[in-house]
Design an enzyme around this catalytic site. Structure first.
Site, mmCIF file in Angstrom:
data_model
loop_
_atom_site.group_PDB
_atom_site.id
_atom_site.type_symbol
_atom_site.label_atom_id
_atom_site.label_comp_id
_atom_site.label_asym_id
_atom_site.label_seq_id
_atom_site.Cartn_x
_atom_site.Cartn_y
_atom_site.Cartn_z
ATOM 1 N N ASP A 167 33.365 10.620 -7.060
ATOM 2 C CA ASP A 167 33.598 12.010 -7.430
ATOM 3 C C ASP A 167 34.764 12.034 -8.416
ATOM 4 O O ASP A 167 35.216 10.977 -8.897
ATOM 5 C CB ASP A 167 33.811 12.907 -6.191
ATOM 6 C CG ASP A 167 35.147 12.667 -5.501
ATOM 7 O OD1 ASP A 167 35.902 11.748 -5.920
ATOM 8 O OD2 ASP A 167 35.445 13.396 -4.533
ATOM 9 N N CYS A 212 35.982 7.909 -3.673
ATOM 10 C CA CYS A 212 36.485 9.280 -3.777
ATOM 11 C C CYS A 212 37.997 9.222 -3.575
ATOM 12 O O CYS A 212 38.585 8.138 -3.660
ATOM 13 C CB CYS A 212 35.786 10.227 -2.796
ATOM 14 S SG CYS A 212 36.030 9.879 -1.049
ATOM 15 N N GLY A 213 38.632 10.354 -3.344
ATOM 16 C CA GLY A 213 40.088 10.348 -3.245
ATOM 17 C C GLY A 213 40.591 9.449 -2.125
ATOM 18 O O GLY A 213 41.475 8.615 -2.321
ATOM 19 N N THR A 214 40.014 9.620 -0.946
ATOM 20 C CA THR A 214 40.419 8.820 0.207
ATOM 21 C C THR A 214 39.396 7.757 0.599
ATOM 22 O O THR A 214 39.718 6.838 1.354
ATOM 23 C CB THR A 214 40.607 9.725 1.440
ATOM 24 O OG1 THR A 214 39.346 10.376 1.692
ATOM 25 C CG2 THR A 214 41.691 10.763 1.215
ATOM 26 N N GLY A 215 38.164 7.932 0.170
ATOM 27 C CA GLY A 215 37.051 7.092 0.621
ATOM 28 C C GLY A 215 36.443 7.605 1.923
ATOM 29 O O GLY A 215 35.376 7.137 2.338
ATOM 30 N N ILE A 216 37.096 8.563 2.553
ATOM 31 C CA ILE A 216 36.644 9.044 3.865
ATOM 32 C C ILE A 216 35.362 9.865 3.755
ATOM 33 O O ILE A 216 34.378 9.621 4.470
ATOM 34 C CB ILE A 216 37.755 9.872 4.556
ATOM 35 C CG1 ILE A 216 38.969 8.995 4.856
ATOM 36 C CG2 ILE A 216 37.227 10.502 5.845
ATOM 37 C CD1 ILE A 216 40.205 9.779 5.308
ATOM 38 N N HIS A 241 31.173 -9.560 9.651
ATOM 39 C CA HIS A 241 30.773 -9.119 10.994
ATOM 40 C C HIS A 241 29.844 -7.915 10.993
ATOM 41 O O HIS A 241 29.053 -7.757 11.922
ATOM 42 C CB HIS A 241 32.015 -8.760 11.823
ATOM 43 C CG HIS A 241 32.762 -9.964 12.310
ATOM 44 N ND1 HIS A 241 33.709 -9.896 13.303
ATOM 45 C CD2 HIS A 241 32.694 -11.267 11.939
ATOM 46 C CE1 HIS A 241 34.204 -11.108 13.526
ATOM 47 N NE2 HIS A 241 33.612 -11.957 12.705
ATOM 48 N N ARG A 269 25.533 -13.436 16.610
ATOM 49 C CA ARG A 269 25.837 -12.347 17.551
ATOM 50 C C ARG A 269 26.118 -11.034 16.822
ATOM 51 O O ARG A 269 25.910 -9.949 17.377
ATOM 52 C CB ARG A 269 27.030 -12.719 18.433
ATOM 53 C CG ARG A 269 28.362 -12.806 17.707
ATOM 54 C CD ARG A 269 29.469 -13.349 18.607
ATOM 55 N NE ARG A 269 30.780 -13.314 17.998
ATOM 56 C CZ ARG A 269 31.216 -14.198 17.090
ATOM 57 N NH1 ARG A 269 30.426 -15.173 16.668
ATOM 58 N NH2 ARG A 269 32.441 -14.094 16.588
ATOM 59 N N HIS A 270 26.539 -11.123 15.578
ATOM 60 C CA HIS A 270 26.832 -9.898 14.819
ATOM 61 C C HIS A 270 25.544 -9.156 14.445
ATOM 62 O O HIS A 270 25.518 -7.934 14.409
ATOM 63 C CB HIS A 270 27.660 -10.240 13.577
ATOM 64 C CG HIS A 270 28.922 -10.963 13.917
ATOM 65 N ND1 HIS A 270 29.921 -10.365 14.652
ATOM 66 C CD2 HIS A 270 29.327 -12.231 13.678
ATOM 67 C CE1 HIS A 270 30.901 -11.231 14.836
ATOM 68 N NE2 HIS A 270 30.566 -12.375 14.259
#
Ligand code: RB5
Length: 140
Positions: free
Chosen positions: A8, A65-69, A98, A132-133
Site C-alpha cells: 500500500d 504495508c506500514g506495519t505489515g500487520i 518450520h 514433523r513441521h
C-alpha cells in the site's frame, strides 16, 4: 522463482527496494502495485498477491504495508496462504524452515532498507524442513 509483490502507500518505497533485491537474486517479479503514494486499501493488494500464490501462478509472495500487520491478517484469510510477518531475521528463517510460509510480510515503518534486504535474502534462500513441521501445517 516467480515472486508476486504488493504494497500500500505505506510500503511503496520499500517495495521498490525489495524489487531490486529480488531482481539481483535472479527472480522474476509480478508487481501487483500500488505504484503511487495516494492512499490505498491494503486488503486489495493482499488479495491479489495471495491469489497468484494460491493458484500457483507465483511460487511465493511479498506484501508490504506500514506495519505489515494488516497485510498479514488479510493474506491469512485466504485458504492455502501462510503469510508470515517478519521484521527480524530469526523469524524470517524460521517462517520458511518450520512454517513453510509462502508469503513474507514486511512493515516499512518498522524496519529500514538494510534489515529488509537481509530479511528478504534470508527468506528467499531458506527451504522448508518438512517432516514433523508438515504434519503440523496439515493440522490447520
Ligand atoms: C496505512 O496508513 C496503514 O494503516 C497500513 O499501511 C498498515 O500499517 C496496516 O496494517
Amino acid at each position: 522463482m516467480k515472486v508476486a509483490i504488493g504494497c500500500d502507500h505505506g510500503g511503496i518505497d520499500l517495495k521498490n527496494i525489495v524489487v531490486g533485491v529480488l531482481t539481483d537474486l535472479g527472480h522474476e517479479i509480478d508487481d501487483q502495485g500500488c505504484n503511487s503514494v495516494e492512499s490505498f486499501d491494503y486488503p486489495e493488494f493482499a488479495k491479489s498477491v495471495s491469489t497468484l500464490v494460491k493458484e500457483g501462478k507465483c511460487q511465493c509472495g511479498i506484501l508490504i504495508c506500514g506495519t505489515g500487520i494488516g497485510m498479514s491478517m488479510a493474506a491469512n484469510r485466504i485458504p492455502g496462504i501462510r503469510a508470515a510477518l517478519c521484521n527480524e531475521m530469526f523469524s524470517a528463517k524460521m517462517s520458511r524452515e518450520h512454517n513453510n510460509a509462502n508469503i513474507l510480510c514486511l512493515g516499512a515503518r518498522v524496519i529500514g532498507p538494510g534489515l529488509a534486504t537481509e530479511i528478504v535474502r534470508t527468506w528467499m534462500g531458506t527451504d522448508f524442513a518438512g517432516g514433523r513441521h508438515q504434519r503440523r501445517i496439515d493440522m490447520f
